[in-house]
Design a protein around this motif. Structure first.
Motif, short mmCIF file in Angstrom:
data_model
loop_
_atom_site.label_atom_id
_atom_site.label_comp_id
_atom_site.label_asym_id
_atom_site.label_seq_id
_atom_site.Cartn_x
_atom_site.Cartn_y
_atom_site.Cartn_z
N ARG A 158 0.41 -8.00 -14.87
CA ARG A 158 -0.51 -8.97 -15.46
C ARG A 158 -1.84 -8.25 -15.62
O ARG A 158 -2.39 -7.75 -14.65
CB ARG A 158 -0.68 -10.21 -14.58
CG ARG A 158 -1.57 -11.25 -15.27
CD ARG A 158 -1.87 -12.48 -14.46
NE ARG A 158 -0.67 -13.10 -13.92
CZ ARG A 158 -0.63 -13.64 -12.69
NH1 ARG A 158 -1.70 -13.61 -11.91
NH2 ARG A 158 0.47 -14.19 -12.25
N ASP A 159 -2.32 -8.23 -16.83
CA ASP A 159 -3.51 -7.45 -17.18
C ASP A 159 -3.27 -6.00 -16.75
O ASP A 159 -2.31 -5.40 -17.18
CB ASP A 159 -4.77 -8.06 -16.57
CG ASP A 159 -5.03 -9.47 -17.09
OD1 ASP A 159 -4.71 -9.72 -18.26
OD2 ASP A 159 -5.54 -10.30 -16.32
N ASN A 160 -4.08 -5.47 -15.88
CA ASN A 160 -3.88 -4.10 -15.41
C ASN A 160 -3.41 -4.05 -13.96
O ASN A 160 -3.60 -3.06 -13.27
CB ASN A 160 -5.17 -3.29 -15.56
CG ASN A 160 -5.43 -2.94 -17.00
OD1 ASN A 160 -4.71 -3.38 -17.89
ND2 ASN A 160 -6.46 -2.16 -17.24
N ALA A 161 -2.79 -5.12 -13.50
CA ALA A 161 -2.30 -5.19 -12.13
C ALA A 161 -0.77 -5.16 -12.11
O ALA A 161 -0.12 -5.78 -12.95
CB ALA A 161 -2.79 -6.45 -11.45
N LEU A 162 -0.24 -4.42 -11.16
CA LEU A 162 1.19 -4.45 -10.89
C LEU A 162 1.39 -5.39 -9.71
O LEU A 162 0.81 -5.17 -8.64
CB LEU A 162 1.72 -3.06 -10.55
CG LEU A 162 3.17 -2.96 -10.14
CD1 LEU A 162 4.10 -3.45 -11.25
CD2 LEU A 162 3.53 -1.54 -9.76
N ILE A 163 2.15 -6.45 -9.92
CA ILE A 163 2.37 -7.45 -8.88
C ILE A 163 3.76 -7.24 -8.31
O ILE A 163 4.75 -7.29 -9.04
CB ILE A 163 2.22 -8.87 -9.45
CG1 ILE A 163 0.83 -9.03 -10.06
CG2 ILE A 163 2.47 -9.91 -8.37
CD1 ILE A 163 0.68 -10.24 -10.94
N ILE A 164 3.81 -7.01 -7.01
CA ILE A 164 5.08 -6.78 -6.32
C ILE A 164 5.35 -7.99 -5.44
O ILE A 164 4.62 -8.25 -4.49
CB ILE A 164 5.01 -5.49 -5.47
CG1 ILE A 164 4.69 -4.30 -6.38
CG2 ILE A 164 6.29 -5.28 -4.71
CD1 ILE A 164 4.41 -3.02 -5.66
N SER A 165 6.39 -8.73 -5.79
CA SER A 165 6.77 -9.92 -5.03
C SER A 165 7.97 -9.57 -4.16
O SER A 165 8.97 -9.05 -4.64
CB SER A 165 7.13 -11.06 -5.97
OG SER A 165 6.03 -11.39 -6.78
N VAL A 166 7.85 -9.89 -2.89
CA VAL A 166 8.86 -9.52 -1.90
C VAL A 166 9.45 -10.77 -1.27
O VAL A 166 8.73 -11.72 -0.97
CB VAL A 166 8.21 -8.63 -0.80
CG1 VAL A 166 9.16 -8.36 0.33
CG2 VAL A 166 7.69 -7.34 -1.40
N VAL A 167 10.76 -10.75 -1.09
CA VAL A 167 11.45 -11.78 -0.31
C VAL A 167 12.12 -11.04 0.85
O VAL A 167 12.94 -10.15 0.63
CB VAL A 167 12.50 -12.54 -1.14
CG1 VAL A 167 13.23 -13.54 -0.27
CG2 VAL A 167 11.85 -13.23 -2.33
N GLU A 168 11.74 -11.42 2.06
CA GLU A 168 12.29 -10.76 3.24
C GLU A 168 13.45 -11.57 3.80
O GLU A 168 13.52 -12.79 3.62
CB GLU A 168 11.21 -10.59 4.31
CG GLU A 168 10.04 -9.73 3.85
CD GLU A 168 8.98 -9.57 4.91
OE1 GLU A 168 9.32 -9.56 6.10
OE2 GLU A 168 7.80 -9.43 4.54
N TYR A 169 14.35 -10.87 4.48
CA TYR A 169 15.42 -11.57 5.18
C TYR A 169 14.80 -12.43 6.27
O TYR A 169 13.78 -12.08 6.83
CB TYR A 169 16.40 -10.58 5.82
CG TYR A 169 17.29 -9.89 4.82
CD1 TYR A 169 18.27 -10.58 4.13
CD2 TYR A 169 17.17 -8.52 4.58
CE1 TYR A 169 19.11 -9.94 3.22
CE2 TYR A 169 17.99 -7.87 3.67
CZ TYR A 169 18.96 -8.60 3.00
OH TYR A 169 19.77 -7.96 2.09
#
Length: 129
Positions: free
Chosen positions: A114-125
């Protein structure tokens, strides 16, 4: 006219065909050069460079560890020309693989920009008690 003889009409059509072929080749060459410049601009321009990393869904996984792995993967260049930190061509699979190998507690991982950001979404066990 005799059989097998070339008339003026055939010569004119042949010249027109040659001109059309030359014009098509020139047009194709110009289109290829224009496309190359546009692609080069898109890949090199700093407006398209990832300048921020954002994380979502972190519970147990340390943000700094994810940041270091991601920065390692997006540093450098493809073929010593195009930066890996371009928001359209960043190494998605390499980032996912390095994070999932380093943190086996992650069940799902999504990357988006989004724009100049890398968004890392994590789902943990779920944490075992």
């Amino acid at each position: 006219m005799r059989d097998g003889a070339i008339g003026k009409r055939d010569v004119v059509h042949s010249r027109l065909r040659q001109r059309r072929i030359k014009l098509r080749l020139v047009f194709f060459a110009l289109a290829l050069v224009g496309l190359s410049f546009a692609l080069n601009h898109l890949l090199i321009d700093s407006r398209y460079e990832i300048s921020d990393l954002q994380f979502a869904g972190l519970v147990e996984v340390p943000q700094e560890g994810l940041r270091k792995l991601t920065e390692k993967e997006i540093s450098g260049y493809y073929a010593h020309i195009w930066p890996k930190a371009n928001k359209y061509t960043y190494p998605r699979e390499a980032i996912k693989l390095s994070i999932l190998e380093a943190y086996p507690g992650i069940s799902d991982l999504t990357l988006r920009t989004r724009d100049n950001a890398l968004i890392i979404s994590v789902v943990e066990y779920p944490k075992k008690n």
